[in-house]
Motif scaffolding. Structure first.
Motif, short mmCIF file in Angstrom:
data_model
loop_
_atom_site.label_atom_id
_atom_site.label_comp_id
_atom_site.label_asym_id
_atom_site.label_seq_id
_atom_site.Cartn_x
_atom_site.Cartn_y
_atom_site.Cartn_z
N GLY A 21 0.39 13.02 -0.12
CA GLY A 21 0.07 13.36 -1.54
C GLY A 21 1.32 12.54 -2.52
O GLY A 21 2.27 13.05 -2.16
N ALA A 22 0.26 12.78 -3.63
CA ALA A 22 1.29 12.25 -4.68
C ALA A 22 3.11 13.32 -4.65
O ALA A 22 3.54 13.26 -5.93
N ASP A 23 2.41 14.78 -4.73
CA ASP A 23 3.06 15.61 -4.90
C ASP A 23 3.87 16.12 -3.76
O ASP A 23 4.71 16.70 -3.52
N ARG A 24 3.44 15.12 -2.81
CA ARG A 24 5.21 15.25 -1.75
C ARG A 24 6.03 13.86 -1.74
O ARG A 24 6.46 13.55 -0.34
N GLY A 65 1.98 -0.49 -5.89
CA GLY A 65 1.17 -0.16 -7.06
C GLY A 65 1.50 -0.78 -8.43
O GLY A 65 2.42 -1.61 -7.85
N PHE A 66 0.67 -0.58 -9.16
CA PHE A 66 1.39 -1.84 -10.75
C PHE A 66 1.90 -1.18 -11.61
O PHE A 66 2.72 -1.51 -12.38
N GLU A 67 1.94 0.56 -11.72
CA GLU A 67 2.58 1.16 -12.85
C GLU A 67 3.55 1.76 -12.31
O GLU A 67 3.52 2.71 -10.60
N ASN A 68 4.54 2.11 -12.28
CA ASN A 68 5.45 3.82 -11.94
C ASN A 68 4.69 4.49 -11.66
O ASN A 68 3.84 5.14 -12.56
N GLY A 69 5.36 5.63 -10.23
CA GLY A 69 4.54 5.90 -9.45
C GLY A 69 3.38 6.12 -9.16
O GLY A 69 2.55 7.47 -8.93
N GLU A 70 2.52 5.43 -9.34
CA GLU A 70 1.39 5.02 -8.53
C GLU A 70 1.58 4.59 -7.45
O GLU A 70 2.28 2.87 -6.98
N ASN A 71 0.88 4.92 -6.54
CA ASN A 71 0.84 4.42 -4.88
C ASN A 71 -0.68 4.38 -4.67
O ASN A 71 -1.54 5.36 -4.20
N LEU A 72 -1.10 3.35 -4.82
CA LEU A 72 -2.56 2.86 -4.93
C LEU A 72 -3.01 3.11 -2.46
O LEU A 72 -4.01 2.98 -2.69
N TYR A 73 -2.08 3.41 -1.88
CA TYR A 73 -2.46 3.47 -0.58
C TYR A 73 -2.61 4.86 -0.40
O TYR A 73 -3.04 5.13 0.46
N LEU A 74 -2.68 5.79 -1.47
CA LEU A 74 -2.73 7.93 -0.75
C LEU A 74 -4.19 7.34 -0.94
O LEU A 74 -4.59 6.98 -2.39
N ALA A 75 -5.18 8.26 -0.39
CA ALA A 75 -6.73 8.41 -0.54
C ALA A 75 -6.50 9.90 0.00
O ALA A 75 -6.23 10.62 0.90
N GLY A 76 -5.65 10.84 -1.26
CA GLY A 76 -5.94 11.94 -1.32
C GLY A 76 -4.42 12.36 -0.25
O GLY A 76 -3.10 12.06 -0.35
N ARG A 78 -4.07 12.16 2.26
CA ARG A 78 -3.74 10.59 3.69
C ARG A 78 -3.23 9.52 3.61
O ARG A 78 -3.75 8.47 2.08
N TRP A 79 -2.62 8.48 3.96
CA TRP A 79 -1.85 7.75 3.51
C TRP A 79 -3.15 6.45 4.06
O TRP A 79 -3.08 5.95 5.86
N ASP A 80 -3.73 5.44 3.23
CA ASP A 80 -4.34 4.63 3.74
C ASP A 80 -4.23 2.95 3.95
O ASP A 80 -4.37 2.08 3.67
N ALA A 81 -3.56 2.79 4.98
CA ALA A 81 -2.95 1.63 5.40
C ALA A 81 -2.56 1.73 7.11
O ALA A 81 -2.12 3.01 7.47
N ALA A 87 11.11 3.55 5.23
CA ALA A 87 11.41 4.29 4.46
C ALA A 87 10.96 5.61 3.83
O ALA A 87 11.29 6.34 2.88
N MET A 88 9.54 5.60 3.70
CA MET A 88 8.55 6.29 3.10
C MET A 88 8.05 7.34 4.25
O MET A 88 8.16 8.48 4.33
N ASP A 89 8.23 7.05 5.29
CA ASP A 89 8.64 7.93 7.10
C ASP A 89 9.12 8.91 7.13
O ASP A 89 8.81 9.50 7.18
#
Length: 233
Positions: A21-24, A65-76, A78-81, A87-89
């Motif tokens: 999640g964005a807050d994680r 993503g295209f903007e700072n703080g944007e991760n378009l692979y987040l779906a609630g 869940r990581w949608d990939a 480095a994230m894991d």
């Protein structure tokens, strides 16, 4: 960030929230990637390059993503990939150095640190690493080895002048425009123009496959735009 050397005495009760999640801590527009990961990552992400803050090293990144703080692979939550970059894991853990030896550090300010008694334990009651943490250590080792080996890969790309500045302007269905600057991409035209000797050198040193993977990955920029449009721009 408050980094501490991880040890069973000080961190016996440490628990990690493994949800997404964005807050994680997952709200990042790009994530460090090593060439060892390119084969798995190229199906999902555009692989780009960028100089570090001190401009003395170029690293590869998965574009999220295209903007700072944007991760378009987040779906609630869940990581949608199918593949999550190392480095994230491995967050909130990282590799530190004590002389020549590697140490596992933990960022005690990271939002994955569980303060409520929930989450996955790092050590058991006897101070032994849990299976969860054993997996983290294995991934940390791969990330550390890949990062140290990546310098030679980028040096080879620079030797043959294969990196070019990328300026990308994306117009969304909403009419909004996103402009991506500051990244580098593989110059496919220069790659095609390399002679047999240069290609042989790249192949001998193990750089040709990740190089082709990086080129192939650029098709994922269009898919990322589609994610952005689906998210409402």
């Amino acid at each position: 960030m408050t980094h501490a050397i991880l040890n069973a005495d000080d961190h016996r009760t440490l628990r990690i929230d493994t949800s997404r999640g964005a807050d994680r801590g997952d709200a990042q527009m790009a994530c460090l990637l090593t060439p060892d990961e390119f084969r798995r990552a190229q199906d999902e992400y555009a692989i780009l390059f960028r100089q570090n803050a001190t401009r003395d090293r170029v690293d590869a990144y998965a574009l999220l993503g295209f903007e700072n703080g944007e991760n378009l692979y987040l779906a609630g939550d869940r990581w949608d990939a199918r593949y999550v970059p190392l480095a994230m894991d491995i967050q909130p853990f990282l590799i530190g150095r004590g002389g020549e030896s590697a140490q596992v550090h933990v960022d005690m300010d990271h939002p994955r640190i569980s303060a409520g008694g929930e989450g996955v334990r790092v050590f058991d009651d006897l101070g032994r690493a849990t299976p969860y943490f054993e997996g983290v250590v294995e991934r940390l080792g791969r990330l550390d080895a890949g990062y140290r080996a990546a310098a030679a890969f980028v040096t080879a790309l620079e030797r043959y002048d294969l990196l070019e500045p990328l300026t990308l302007e994306v117009t969304l269905d909403s009419g909004a425009t996103n402009r991506l600057v500051g990244f580098l991409s593989v110059d496919e035209e220069r790659l095609r123009a390399l002679d047999a000797a240069a290609l042989g050198d790249l192949h001998r040193d193990g750089h040709l496959l990740p190089l082709f993977m990086a080129v192939a990955s650029l098709g994922n920029i269009g898919r990322l735009v589609a994610r952005k449009n689906a998210a409402g721009g």
